[in-house]
Design a protein around this motif. Structure first.
Motif, PDB file in Angstrom:
ATOM      1  N   ARG A   1       0.823  -1.215   0.000  1.00  0.00           N
ATOM      2  CA  ARG A   1       0.000   0.000   0.000  1.00  0.00           C
ATOM      3  C   ARG A   1       0.854   1.262   0.000  1.00  0.00           C
ATOM      4  O   ARG A   1       0.344   2.367  -0.213  1.00  0.00           O
ATOM      5  CB  ARG A   1      -0.921   0.015   1.215  1.00  0.00           C
ATOM      6  N   LEU A   2       2.153   1.110   0.226  1.00  0.00           N
ATOM      7  CA  LEU A   2       3.053   2.253   0.335  1.00  0.00           C
ATOM      8  C   LEU A   2       3.518   2.733  -1.038  1.00  0.00           C
ATOM      9  O   LEU A   2       3.898   1.940  -1.890  1.00  0.00           O
ATOM     10  CB  LEU A   2       4.270   1.886   1.187  1.00  0.00           C
ATOM     11  N   THR A   3       3.510   4.049  -1.199  1.00  0.00           N
ATOM     12  CA  THR A   3       4.140   4.685  -2.355  1.00  0.00           C
ATOM     13  C   THR A   3       5.185   5.664  -1.826  1.00  0.00           C
ATOM     14  O   THR A   3       4.907   6.443  -0.903  1.00  0.00           O
ATOM     15  CB  THR A   3       3.110   5.454  -3.206  1.00  0.00           C
ATOM     16  N   VAL A   4       6.382   5.601  -2.382  1.00  0.00           N
ATOM     17  CA  VAL A   4       7.459   6.506  -1.989  1.00  0.00           C
ATOM     18  C   VAL A   4       7.719   7.473  -3.138  1.00  0.00           C
ATOM     19  O   VAL A   4       7.964   7.054  -4.272  1.00  0.00           O
ATOM     20  CB  VAL A   4       8.751   5.740  -1.643  1.00  0.00           C
ATOM     21  N   VAL A   5       7.625   8.766  -2.859  1.00  0.00           N
ATOM     22  CA  VAL A   5       7.897   9.777  -3.872  1.00  0.00           C
ATOM     23  C   VAL A   5       9.094  10.610  -3.431  1.00  0.00           C
ATOM     24  O   VAL A   5       9.387  10.724  -2.237  1.00  0.00           O
ATOM     25  CB  VAL A   5       6.670  10.683  -4.114  1.00  0.00           C
ATOM     26  N   ARG A   6       9.761  11.189  -4.406  1.00  0.00           N
ATOM     27  CA  ARG A   6      11.003  11.898  -4.105  1.00  0.00           C
ATOM     28  C   ARG A   6      11.180  13.080  -5.049  1.00  0.00           C
ATOM     29  O   ARG A   6      10.812  13.029  -6.217  1.00  0.00           O
ATOM     30  CB  ARG A   6      12.177  10.926  -4.239  1.00  0.00           C
ATOM     31  N   ALA A   7      11.746  14.145  -4.508  1.00  0.00           N
ATOM     32  CA  ALA A   7      12.122  15.304  -5.315  1.00  0.00           C
ATOM     33  C   ALA A   7      13.536  15.703  -4.921  1.00  0.00           C
ATOM     34  O   ALA A   7      13.830  15.863  -3.730  1.00  0.00           O
ATOM     35  CB  ALA A   7      11.155  16.463  -5.093  1.00  0.00           C
TER      36      ALA A   7
END
Length: 472
Positions: A365-371
């Motif tokens: 269920r986890l989504t990891v986003v990055r900038a």
């Protein structure tokens, strides 16, 4: 003995105790505040305040050393004793806010003595016996000294003594690679000391490995020697010549030793058994409302409550206790949204679950986003475009955030609010961030969560073409 009867007796005049006392007395409660050491506790006198003052001086030295593009740098002339004068002056400027005079002016009865429970509802402090309806234990913690062979015979520094050192160490050995260790390593290196950091496991091992790597790379680039994965098994030496022997037999020499392996809660001499107060080596055993499990008159705040050891946590605890003891309102401590910051350059800040913790808790269920800051125009203009924001998201809501880069400690506040208030990521993606600012990295990270849903989605593209065919 003089008997004092009061509503609330606060033991410890550090951040948590002072916040309880100030809040309670200004709302009309009778308050006795007991402190056996310095007013302001560890944070003011040997922790947050002096360390950040030292870091500020070190940052100025490093800026002069490297200059800027088109601005020639030069090796700074560091007067180490004067730097320590700066540290002392900062403490002195802030101290009146925590002083005995201020709290007596607010209406507190301040007793400068050590406190000891003599019964479940009485404490003795000097020539006074205090009988209170509620007690708040806020005695904090002190530097932990590990049981290493030879440490009893070796001169060593802790956070309680290093800020009084006026002669610059030639070669500082630092035992412990946590936040305190790395902050002091970088600060002293920038002020002209040779520094070796010794860590039995992994430097900044509690933090996100990707973020920690950014900080570690900078430490190495600045000339700090890092030794990881090797415990110190023996110490020897005298003033100016200390030797640490590692588990593999390696010998490391230095002029000074700083012990920074963690904190030990301060419970000694409190008479907790006489007070009927359950406790362990980690602190007072409390309920989620910070109330003692065995003496309902007693609360604990800050480090001694057995949880996270941060000044801002102590202040947060104080508010929870004041609501209960003064206003009679229910309140509980939920640590899910407590931020932490390592004040290195670049800074490393985190709140909520790390990526590893989030994967274990939420799985698919986890989504990891990055900038990355390499795409942040403000960071580029200041030549500080190394770092990133990483956000852990479950069902459109952030559950954790890690930032590494300039002013990460300032930027993490948005994510602490978002997690605490259970905000949707769309709120942050939709906010208008001023340009150009470092804060845009948070908006970009939030927007990254929606990118796959908006761009390259075949169904959406068909819908858009259909809508466009209707537009006159």
């Amino acid at each position: 003995m003089t008997l004092i009867q009061t509503d609330i007796c606060v033991i410890g005049a550090g951040s948590g105790g002072l916040s309880v006392a100030a809040g309670a007395v200004q709302m009309g409660a009778r308050v006795v505040l007991i402190e056996g050491g310095e007013m302001g506790g560890d944070c003011l006198n040997s922790g947050c305040v002096p360390s950040k003052a030292l870091i500020a001086a070190a940052k100025a030295a490093e800026a002069q050393r490297h200059g800027f593009r088109g601005v020639a740098g030069q090796e700074p002339t560091v007067d180490f004793a004067t730097v320590k004068d700066h540290v002392a002056a900062v403490i002195a400027e802030i101290a009146p806010v925590d002083s005995q005079e201020r709290f007596e002016g607010l209406g507190c009865t301040v007793i400068r003595a050590t406190a000891r429970f003599t019964s479940p509802n009485e404490v003795q402090a000097g020539d006074h016996v205090i009988r209170a309806r509620r007690f708040v234990i806020a005695t904090g913690s002190r530097a932990m000294v590990p049981p290493i062979a030879g440490i009893d015979s070796v001169p060593y520094l802790t956070n309680e003594t290093i800020f009084a050192l006026r002669d610059r160490p030639e070669h500082l050995l630092i035992l412990g690679g946590g936040p305190i260790g790395v902050e002091m390593a970088q600060a002293h290196r920038r002020l002209g000391c040779k520094v070796t950091l010794l860590e039995a496991a992994r430097v900044l091992g509690r933090e996100d490995p990707d973020a920690a790597a950014v900080v570690i790379d900078r430490l190495k680039a600045e000339g700090i020697a890092l030794v990881e994965g090797q415990a110190v098994v023996r110490l020897s030496g005298t003033d100016g010549a200390v030797e640490a022997v590692l588990a593999d037999g390696t010998q490391v020499q230095g002029s000074h030793l700083l012990v920074a392996v963690g904190r030990k809660v301060h419970l000694d001499g409190l008479g907790l058994e006489a007070g009927g107060i359950a406790h362990t080596a980690k602190g007072i055993t409390v309920t989620p409302s910070l109330r003692s499990t065995t003496n309902r008159r007693v609360y604990a705040v800050g480090d001694v409550a057995g949880g996270l050891q941060f000044t801002h946590v102590a202040g947060w605890h104080a508010g929870i206790v004041v609501r209960q003891t003064v206003l009679g309102l229910p309140a509980k401590a939920d640590p899910r949204a407590i931020p932490r910051v390592t004040f290195t350059d670049p800074e490393l800040a985190h709140v909520g679950l790390t990526e590893a913790e989030a994967r274990q808790a939420h799985g698919d269920r986890l989504t990891v986003v990055r900038a990355d800051l390499s795409h942040n125009d403000r960071a580029i203009t200041e030549a500080k475009a190394t770092g990133f924001a990483k956000i852990m998201v479950v069902k459109g809501r952030p559950v954790g955030a890690t930032l590494v880069g300039p002013h990460a400690g300032e930027l993490i506040g948005l994510w602490a609010l978002a997690i605490s208030a259970r905000m949707k990521l769309s709120a942050i993606a939709g906010m208008v961030a001023p340009y150009p600012t470092l804060g845009e990295v948070s908006k970009r990270a939030a927007s990254a969560y929606f990118t796959p849903k908006l761009f390259g989605n075949p169904l959406l593209r068909r819908v858009v073409r259909l809508v466009q065919s209707w537009v006159p």
